[in-house]
Design a protein around this motif. Structure first.
Motif, PDB file in Angstrom:
ATOM      1  N   ALA A  77       0.837  -1.289  -0.009  1.00 48.33           N
ATOM      2  CA  ALA A  77      -0.317  -0.100  -0.071  1.00 48.33           C
ATOM      3  C   ALA A  77       0.851   1.287  -0.124  1.00 48.33           C
ATOM      4  CB  ALA A  77      -1.041  -0.065   1.231  1.00 48.33           C
ATOM      5  N   VAL A  78       0.728   1.977  -1.380  1.00 50.39           N
ATOM      6  CA  VAL A  78       1.650   3.278  -1.438  1.00 50.39           C
ATOM      7  C   VAL A  78       0.589   4.375  -1.930  1.00 50.39           C
ATOM      8  CG1 VAL A  78       3.714   4.158  -2.298  1.00 50.39           C
ATOM      9  CG2 VAL A  78       3.723   1.567  -1.806  1.00 50.39           C
ATOM     10  N   GLN A  79       0.966   5.267  -1.360  1.00 52.00           N
ATOM     11  CA  GLN A  79       0.452   6.736  -1.856  1.00 52.00           C
ATOM     12  C   GLN A  79       1.187   7.671  -2.420  1.00 52.00           C
ATOM     13  OE1 GLN A  79      -2.769   6.700   1.584  1.00 52.00           O
ATOM     14  NE2 GLN A  79      -3.686   7.856  -0.105  1.00 52.00           N
ATOM     15  N   ALA A  80       0.967   8.450  -3.351  1.00 52.95           N
ATOM     16  CA  ALA A  80       1.913   9.631  -3.827  1.00 52.95           C
ATOM     17  C   ALA A  80       1.027  10.866  -3.732  1.00 52.95           C
ATOM     18  CB  ALA A  80       1.883   9.443  -5.359  1.00 52.95           C
ATOM     19  N   VAL A  81       1.773  11.861  -2.896  1.00 50.93           N
ATOM     20  CA  VAL A  81       1.361  13.219  -2.885  1.00 50.93           C
ATOM     21  C   VAL A  81       2.658  14.144  -3.384  1.00 50.93           C
ATOM     22  CG1 VAL A  81      -0.098  12.752  -1.164  1.00 50.93           C
ATOM     23  CG2 VAL A  81       2.302  13.170  -0.686  1.00 50.93           C
ATOM     24  N   GLY A  82       2.231  15.280  -3.583  1.00 50.16           N
ATOM     25  CA  GLY A  82       3.133  16.174  -3.951  1.00 50.16           C
ATOM     26  C   GLY A  82       3.324  17.543  -3.352  1.00 50.16           C
ATOM     27  N   ILE A  83       4.428  18.130  -3.183  1.00 48.73           N
ATOM     28  CA  ILE A  83       4.544  19.326  -2.194  1.00 48.73           C
ATOM     29  C   ILE A  83       3.879  20.681  -2.971  1.00 48.73           C
ATOM     30  CG2 ILE A  83       6.651  18.639  -1.206  1.00 48.73           C
ATOM     31  CD1 ILE A  83       8.166  20.860  -2.678  1.00 48.73           C
ATOM     32  N   ASP A  84       3.469  20.550  -4.198  1.00 50.66           N
ATOM     33  CA  ASP A  84       2.822  21.654  -4.912  1.00 50.66           C
ATOM     34  C   ASP A  84       1.426  21.916  -4.107  1.00 50.66           C
ATOM     35  OD1 ASP A  84       4.833  21.948  -6.710  1.00 50.66           O
ATOM     36  OD2 ASP A  84       3.840  21.359  -8.386  1.00 50.66           O
ATOM     37  N   GLY A  85       0.958  21.107  -3.346  1.00 45.44           N
ATOM     38  CA  GLY A  85      -0.408  21.623  -2.576  1.00 45.44           C
ATOM     39  C   GLY A  85       0.118  22.628  -1.541  1.00 45.44           C
TER      40      GLY A  85
END
Length: 255
Positions: A77-85
């Motif tokens: 279980a892996v999720q991806a998020v960005g710092i652009d938020g």
């Protein structure tokens, strides 16, 4: 190398079809995530930082890695998020100015530069997310602005992508302390220029406006990422080739 079947993913608010080489996914990227997930850590959640210059494809590759890990023979279980938020809201950027030799210019003209981010908010969110499930803000390219609480995070392995995660400057340089693993994704500057101008044209600028934005904002950001980041913590270095394929590279080839 055999291609991986195309996958449709939501990346920065856009539905995109992506295809990554199956060997890269199965022999390099998913095993790397699995190995990082197994490393000892003091917190519940592990973070993998994916760093690189603008236009290199970090958001897409992070989403592909997370998707592929969940489809692997031994799913992870892996999720991806960005710092652009963690960009400052567009209204703030449009109404706050910086002095330049040509006069006062709104921060929005430099969108994407470190000074257009809430780095303190990012640091607090990393701290809080280490143990708790929190929603992350996202940057939506359809509206060109931040969407608060857009991405609920529940997985115990999180791929966090962004230009500045290894920036060796105050406010940024301590972020890497949160990372259990670090991936660098880079490319030839000429390819980055082409991609970034095409992105701005798709976003509504005419080619001349897109080229002007690249020179004013994107090119300095590329130079700053590559020249002012501390790559000593990189575990896995990748380079996008001119044909769009991705290859692993050695530490000495990273710039």
């Amino acid at each position: 190398m055999s291609p991986h079947p195309p996958t449709r993913l939501l990346v920065n608010g856009l539905d995109v079809e992506v295809q990554v080489d199956a060997h890269l996914l199965e022999a390099v990227l998913v095993p790397f995530l699995t190995e990082v997930a197994a490393r000892p850590r003091a917190s519940r959640r592990a973070f993998v930082f994916m760093v690189g210059p603008p236009g290199v494809g970090k958001s897409t590759l992070a989403a592909v890695m997370a998707d592929a890990a969940g489809r692997a023979p031994h799913p992870l279980a892996v999720q991806a998020v960005g710092i652009d938020g963690f960009h400052l809201p567009h209204d703030h950027l449009a109404t706050h100015y910086v002095s330049t030799p040509s006069g006062a210019v709104p921060l929005s003209a430099f969108k994407g530069a470190p000074q257009t981010f809430d780095v303190e908010g990012l640091a607090r969110h990393l701290d809080a997310s280490a143990e708790r499930d929190l929603a992350w803000p996202a940057y939506d390219r359809r509206v060109h602005d931040v969407v608060p609480d857009a991405a609920p995070v529940t997985a115990d392995l999180l791929v966090v992508e962004g230009n500045w995660l290894l920036l060796d400057e105050p406010g940024w340089r301590d972020l890497v302390d949160h990372a259990s693993g670090v991936v660098l994704l880079t490319a030839d500057p000429a390819l980055l220029r082409k991609r970034l101008i095409e992105r701005k044209v798709r976003g509504g600028l005419d080619p001349a406006e897109a080229a002007a934005f690249f020179e004013r904002s994107d090119r300095p950001n590329i130079d700053r990422v590559l020249g002012s980041s501390d790559f000593s913590t990189v575990d896995l270095a990748l380079a996008v080739q001119n044909d769009g394929t991705i290859q692993t590279i050695q530490q000495g080839e990273m710039r």
